[in-house]
Design a protein around this motif. Structure first.
Motif, short mmCIF file in Angstrom:
data_model
loop_
_atom_site.label_atom_id
_atom_site.label_comp_id
_atom_site.label_asym_id
_atom_site.label_seq_id
_atom_site.Cartn_x
_atom_site.Cartn_y
_atom_site.Cartn_z
N TYR A 1 38.71 57.84 67.92
CA TYR A 1 37.38 57.28 67.74
C TYR A 1 36.41 57.84 68.77
O TYR A 1 36.81 58.28 69.85
CB TYR A 1 37.40 55.75 67.88
N ILE A 2 35.13 57.77 68.41
CA ILE A 2 34.04 57.92 69.37
C ILE A 2 33.22 56.64 69.25
O ILE A 2 32.57 56.40 68.23
CB ILE A 2 33.17 59.15 69.07
N TRP A 3 33.28 55.81 70.29
CA TRP A 3 32.52 54.56 70.34
C TRP A 3 31.22 54.80 71.10
O TRP A 3 31.16 55.66 71.99
CB TRP A 3 33.32 53.47 71.04
N TYR A 4 30.19 54.03 70.78
CA TYR A 4 28.91 54.18 71.47
C TYR A 4 28.23 52.83 71.60
O TYR A 4 28.46 51.91 70.80
CB TYR A 4 28.00 55.16 70.72
N SER A 5 27.39 52.70 72.62
CA SER A 5 26.63 51.46 72.82
C SER A 5 25.43 51.47 71.89
O SER A 5 24.50 52.25 72.06
CB SER A 5 26.19 51.34 74.28
N SER A 6 25.46 50.61 70.90
CA SER A 6 24.46 50.66 69.83
C SER A 6 23.08 50.20 70.28
O SER A 6 22.10 50.43 69.57
CB SER A 6 24.93 49.81 68.65
N ASN A 7 22.99 49.57 71.45
CA ASN A 7 21.68 49.15 71.94
C ASN A 7 20.95 50.27 72.69
O ASN A 7 19.78 50.14 73.03
CB ASN A 7 21.82 47.94 72.87
N THR A 8 21.65 51.40 72.92
CA THR A 8 21.04 52.47 73.72
C THR A 8 20.98 53.82 73.00
O THR A 8 20.16 54.66 73.35
CB THR A 8 21.80 52.66 75.04
N VAL A 9 21.86 54.05 72.04
CA VAL A 9 21.86 55.32 71.31
C VAL A 9 22.11 55.07 69.83
O VAL A 9 22.63 54.02 69.43
CB VAL A 9 22.93 56.30 71.85
N ARG A 10 21.73 56.05 69.00
CA ARG A 10 21.96 56.01 67.56
C ARG A 10 22.73 57.25 67.13
O ARG A 10 22.59 58.31 67.74
CB ARG A 10 20.63 55.96 66.80
N VAL A 11 23.52 57.10 66.08
CA VAL A 11 24.25 58.25 65.54
C VAL A 11 23.30 59.09 64.70
O VAL A 11 22.68 58.60 63.76
CB VAL A 11 25.45 57.79 64.67
N LYS A 12 23.21 60.36 65.04
CA LYS A 12 22.32 61.27 64.33
C LYS A 12 23.08 62.15 63.33
O LYS A 12 22.53 62.57 62.31
CB LYS A 12 21.60 62.15 65.35
N GLY A 13 24.34 62.43 63.62
CA GLY A 13 25.13 63.26 62.72
C GLY A 13 26.60 63.25 63.11
O GLY A 13 26.96 62.90 64.24
N LEU A 14 27.46 63.63 62.16
CA LEU A 14 28.90 63.61 62.36
C LEU A 14 29.54 64.84 61.71
O LEU A 14 29.06 65.32 60.67
CB LEU A 14 29.54 62.36 61.74
N LEU A 15 30.63 65.31 62.29
CA LEU A 15 31.46 66.32 61.64
C LEU A 15 32.31 65.62 60.59
O LEU A 15 33.02 64.66 60.90
CB LEU A 15 32.33 67.02 62.68
N GLY A 16 32.25 66.10 59.35
CA GLY A 16 32.87 65.39 58.23
C GLY A 16 34.36 65.62 58.08
O GLY A 16 35.04 66.17 58.95
N GLU A 17 34.89 65.19 56.94
CA GLU A 17 36.32 65.22 56.68
C GLU A 17 36.78 66.61 56.27
O GLU A 17 35.99 67.51 55.97
CB GLU A 17 36.68 64.22 55.59
N VAL A 18 38.10 66.79 56.22
CA VAL A 18 38.71 68.04 55.79
C VAL A 18 38.62 68.14 54.27
O VAL A 18 38.75 67.13 53.55
CB VAL A 18 40.18 68.11 56.24
N ASP A 19 38.39 69.34 53.78
CA ASP A 19 38.32 69.58 52.34
C ASP A 19 39.57 69.04 51.64
O ASP A 19 40.70 69.37 52.01
CB ASP A 19 38.19 71.08 52.07
#
Length: 659
Positions: free
Chosen positions: A603-621
């Motif tokens: 996992y990559i956890w983040y503090s939702s009160n300070t940052v937002r997720v802008k993009g992610l590397l997706g799943e394997v084909d």
């Protein structure tokens, strides 16, 4: 061939049942999905090609049926068999003798029902808690298989010419008998039956096998007697558990038979495995959530990756992998290319031994990274090369963008003893203290914007039989992060951001540019926080709930009634507003992919009160996954996937100033 301790084989008198949960190897003659055969009954005729659901609706498993299709095997006579050779060749001959005696419809079901029960050996329950600290066979026990009311299927001697796709929905099957039919092809969907241990497709009209046969990684017996096979697909090399490969009575027997007799099945499979070439590999897609034209928007990327350390990347742990693809030199170069291509601001590596860190540190320094590294605790008690091969965690950051202000290594087993009430817990001493897993915590500051960020790199114990240990390790982790954040909120501003970080003397010099003053944080929870790592826990686990929800009640079931001081009596909680970055897409289908296990552990956890997720590397084909039984392979150098997330820092409220 059939383990009567675990299942019964329906369809005849003498049908045995034992004092434990059973599954039933059934023919398809007019039975309901979760019912046993009546004693002494055998389904015959055209109904044998159907299986009925509990509602009585027929499910066609064979499109064509010919009750007179059975023919005698075309292979050599039994008396001509040469039994000299290795043990695997003798097993091959034994299987062929048994095959020569078969031929009547549902022969295997009838024969199984007449066999006496074997002796039952009781396993000492105390042995279940013994575990090798370096054992990575988590897949074998991480996700218990759902047992069906029956585990095998006998469609032998039915004159079948085609197989319906409905058959391949029975993914729980461990045994499948399709021998003595008129099949001209086996559909590629056979690869879905990954629990198969025994597959018999002897005495058909097959001239080739689909490459997907290689996905049956649990297969131990593959009987192909008396077909027209002139070659085997190289993917058969993935069948690293195969003991018996029955090929007598095929044109290929002239080439393969002597090899089995001389070198054994295992060496033959290894030969095919090392002929497997890299399949085409589509890149993983990037999933973007929002774009911004605001050039002042502060963003950063974080990568988390369990790289499968050298000592664990062996054929004993990963038997389906070609030798070259499993070699450390090959995997090392591929991992470094991945890290270089991702160009992440932060890199968090787990299962990262000291030898590899020395190597990677130099390479990544050339790309502008500095690092902080610690090994697991056991390295203190070893010497020389053995000590250097102990894995740990390594955190890297781009020095042109970030400066390190503080760093800590958290050793979960030792930290719990700081609490006197926990220190008195025998359960903590006997279970948690003995595990030497760690986490790294770094406080970093953006040289240009002055924003500070806490970056955590964690590696949690793997064994699913120790759910309590995982939960306590994560509770300690969250407690320590909270305390460090409170301490670090009061750190003074950085006056000279061009200087090298004091804890990384070999870091490259920062470029000349304009630097903003250090940000000031009144509350410790206002400091952006990112936690990367291999948590060895699925999204349905208590570990996930604790991190995401912020608390668990006292005496949680996963503690199994054990005494962990206030962790047991008062429950567990933390003030951090954490979310999983990949929770934005409902988590990936898996982050750990092996023949025996596919699931989310990283996992990559983040503090939702300070940052937002802008993009992610997706799943394997997904098409690619239909060709390979597990990782590592030619294109994926670890059994874990790298996770990459891009974040945007949430603009601070008015009044939050600079130092």
């Amino acid at each position: 061939m059939f383990n009567q301790n675990d299942r019964t084989f329906g369809g005849g008198q003498g049908h045995h049942r034992y004092g434990m949960q059973h599954t039933h190897l059934q023919n398809l003659g007019g039975v309901h999905q979760h019912q046993n055969f009546p004693h002494g009954s055998h389904a015959r005729g055209q109904n044998s090609a159907h299986r009925y659901t509990s509602s009585g609706t027929p499910l066609s498993l064979a499109h064509q049926y010919d009750r007179h299709a059975h023919e005698e095997p075309s292979g050599s006579h039994i008396e001509e068999l040469d039994e000299s050779g290795n043990e695997q060749w003798k097993e091959h001959i034994k299987a062929y003798r048994e095959y020569m005696q078969s031929g009547t419809p549902h022969y295997h079901a009838k024969t199984f029902a007449r066999r006496p029960p074997p002796d039952i050996v009781k396993v000492n329950a105390a042995d279940e808690d013994n575990e090798d600290p370096d054992d990575r066979s988590r897949a074998a026990i991480a996700k218990p298989k759902e047992r069906s009311a029956w585990a095998g299927l006998d469609l032998s001697g039915q004159g079948l010419r085609l197989l319906s796709s409905a058959l391949f929905r029975f993914e729980f099957l461990e045994e499948l008998h399709l021998d003595h039919n008129k099949l001209v092809r086996i559909p590629p969907e056979i690869g879905r039956l990954k629990n198969l241990i025994h597959l018999d497709i002897s005495n058909n009209l097959l001239v080739e096998l689909p490459g997907e046969i290689g996905l049956l990684s649990n297969l131990q017996e593959l009987l192909l007697f008396d077909n027209s096979l002139e070659h085997l697909p190289v993917e058969i090399g993935y069948l690293f558990r195969l003991r018996i490969l029955g090929i007598r009575g095929n044109p290929i027997d002239h080439d393969v038979g002597p090899e089995i007799k001389e070198a054994g099945t295992e060496n033959l499979i290894k030969y095919y495995r090392n002929r497997i070439t890299p399949p085409p590999h589509p890149d993983r897609d990037w999933i973007g959530f929002f774009e911004t034209s605001d050039q002042s928007q502060e963003t950063f990327t974080a990568l988390s990756y369990n790289i499968l350390c050298q000592r664990a990347g062996t054929s004993a742990h990963h038997g389906c992998v070609p030798d070259k693809a499993l070699s450390w030199d090959y995997r090392r170069d591929l991992i470094l290319r991945e890290l270089e291509n991702f160009e992440s601001d932060f890199i968090c590596l787990q299962e990262f031994d000291a030898i590899t860190h020395e190597d990677f540190r130099q390479r990544l320094r050339e790309l502008g990274y500095a690092s902080y590294y610690s090994q697991r605790t056991r390295s203190r008690y070893l010497n020389g090369e053995q000590a250097r091969l102990v894995d740990g965690c390594g955190t890297f950051w781009k020095t042109d963008k970030y400066i390190s202000l503080a760093s800590e290594t958290l050793r979960f087993g030792e930290l719990g003893l700081n609490d006197q009430s926990v220190k008195k817990s025998a359960d903590y001493i006997n279970r948690v203290w003995q595990k030497d897993h760690i986490a790294l915590v770094n406080l970093l500051e953006n040289r240009v914007t002055g924003t500070r960020l806490i970056l955590v790199n964690a590696y949690i114990f793997w064994n699913p039989k120790f759910k309590d240990v995982k939960l306590i390790q994560v509770a300690v982790l969250l407690r320590e992060i909270t305390q460090l954040a409170e301490q670090w909120a009061d750190l003074p501003p950085v006056r000279d951001k061009r200087s090298r970080p004091s804890d990384v003397p070999d870091a490259p010099d920062a470029p000349d540019q304009e630097f903003a003053p250090s940000s000031k944080y009144t509350n410790s929870t206002d400091i952006p926080l990112v936690i990367c790592g291999d948590f060895n826990s699925e999204p349905t686990s208590a570990v996930y709930d604790l991190v995401a929800r912020g608390s668990l009640p006292a005496h949680h079931d996963d503690l199994d009634g054990r005494d962990y001081g206030p962790f047991s009596t008062a429950g567990m909680s933390h003030p951090l507003t954490l979310k999983s970055a990949y929770g934005a897409v409902g988590e990936l289908p898996f982050t750990n992919y092996t023949p025996d296990y596919q699931g989310v552990l990283d996992y990559i956890w983040y503090s939702s009160n300070t940052v937002r997720v802008k993009g992610l590397l997706g799943e394997v084909d997904r098409e690619y996954l239909r060709k390979v039984p597990g990782f590592p392979d030619w294109n994926f150098p670890s059994d874990h996937l790298p996770l990459v997330a891009e974040f945007a820092v949430t603009p601070r409220r008015k009044g939050a100033g600079k130092m």
